[in-house]
Scaffold this motif. Structure first.
Motif, PDB file in Angstrom:
ATOM      1  N   GLY A  42       4.994  11.233  -3.944  1.00  0.00           N
ATOM      2  CA  GLY A  42       4.192  11.155  -4.779  1.00  0.00           C
ATOM      3  C   GLY A  42       3.846  12.470  -5.610  1.00  0.00           C
ATOM      4  N   HIS A  45       0.099  13.666  -6.083  1.00  0.00           N
ATOM      5  CA  HIS A  45      -0.540  14.480  -5.102  1.00  0.00           C
ATOM      6  C   HIS A  45      -0.201  16.061  -5.291  1.00  0.00           C
ATOM      7  N   LEU A  57      -4.382  10.319  -9.861  1.00  0.00           N
ATOM      8  CA  LEU A  57      -4.042   8.960 -10.496  1.00  0.00           C
ATOM      9  C   LEU A  57      -3.577   8.985 -11.828  1.00  0.00           C
ATOM     10  N   ASN A 114      -3.897  -1.744  -5.362  1.00  0.00           N
ATOM     11  CA  ASN A 114      -3.500  -0.473  -6.060  1.00  0.00           C
ATOM     12  C   ASN A 114      -2.498   0.113  -4.821  1.00  0.00           C
ATOM     13  N   ARG A 116      -2.123   3.260  -3.407  1.00  0.00           N
ATOM     14  CA  ARG A 116      -2.819   4.000  -2.180  1.00  0.00           C
ATOM     15  C   ARG A 116      -3.764   3.115  -1.355  1.00  0.00           C
ATOM     16  N   GLN A 119      -0.801   1.457   0.785  1.00  0.00           N
ATOM     17  CA  GLN A 119      -0.065   2.307   1.642  1.00  0.00           C
ATOM     18  C   GLN A 119      -1.185   2.616   2.760  1.00  0.00           C
ATOM     19  N   TYR A 120      -2.627   2.470   2.701  1.00  0.00           N
ATOM     20  CA  TYR A 120      -3.447   2.523   3.724  1.00  0.00           C
ATOM     21  C   TYR A 120      -3.420   1.590   4.453  1.00  0.00           C
TER      22      TYR A 120
END
Length: 221
Positions: A42, A45, A57, A114, A116, A119-120
């Motif tokens: 990403g 980041h 973001l 979203n 993230r 992914q969490y």
């Protein structure tokens, strides 16, 4: 207030998608600055982009030397800065209704699907792709159920979410319907949502903002 417009965007980000629609509806020229949200872990980041947006973001709008973050703030900034083709109604009552529809999507529906968050779920709770998609469809369905009622039962609803011209709420609705189709949510219970989405997609401003029309979208096939 002087200077060109530059939008940090990702082709499939629904938050960036809504800002692209707003820019097009306002008839504004802008430079696109793609930020790949997946490649190499990403690009959002990286230290370079964190200087643009400490949250890591998209979207972020650069107007001259000014940086504006968060899609709702960006769209309202554009509407206040560039008077042509207003995206909000004239009265406080109608503006409150439109903002309520938009925030239902931006604050209650969008965050739960979203990247993230997904992914969490995968990283920390070992969610499978099937579980992840069931999660997304659950929250989408709850949101669309409310939106459908708010649109179908209000005399202010016209060809678009508010009257006969597209505006702020439509900028948010169309990307969320796109997400619903992407994750195979059954949209048949939401006829008002489907009707307004179809009407929006006849307009060039929405067509040019579509994910697949972006220069950073992967080639088809």
């Amino acid at each position: 207030m002087s200077g060109g417009l530059r939008l940090y965007s990702y082709w499939r980000s629904s938050a960036a998608y809504r800002v692209r629609i707003a820019l097009n509806l306002k008839g504004l020229d802008y430079q696109l600055a793609p930020v790949h949200l997946v490649r190499g872990g990403g690009e959002q980041h990286g230290a370079e982009f964190r200087k643009v947006n400490p949250q890591g973001l998209v979207p972020t709008l650069q107007h001259g030397q000014r940086l504006v973050r968060q899609s709702m703030a960006i769209i309202e900034y554009l509407d206040e800065t560039f008077a042509d083709q207003p995206l909000l109604p004239a009265t406080a009552r109608e503006r409150a209704r439109v903002r309520g529809l938009a925030q239902l999507i931006a604050c209650d529906m969008h965050p739960l699907g979203n990247l993230r968050v997904l992914q969490y779920l995968e990283r920390e709770f070992k969610a499978t792709p099937e579980q992840r998609e069931a999660w997304i469809r659950h929250w989408l369905a709850l949101g669309f159920e409310a939106i459908e009622a708010l649109l179908a039962e209000n005399p202010s609803t016209g060809a678009f979410c508010d009257g006969e011209h597209p505006g702020l709420a439509d900028c948010l609705l169309v990307p969320m319907v796109y997400n619903a189709r992407r994750f195979a949510l059954d949209l048949s219970p939401y006829p008002a949502v489907r009707r307004i989405d179809a009407q929006c997609l006849t307009l060039e401003a929405f067509q040019r903002a579509a994910p697949e029309a972006q220069p950073d979208a992967p080639p088809p096939g």
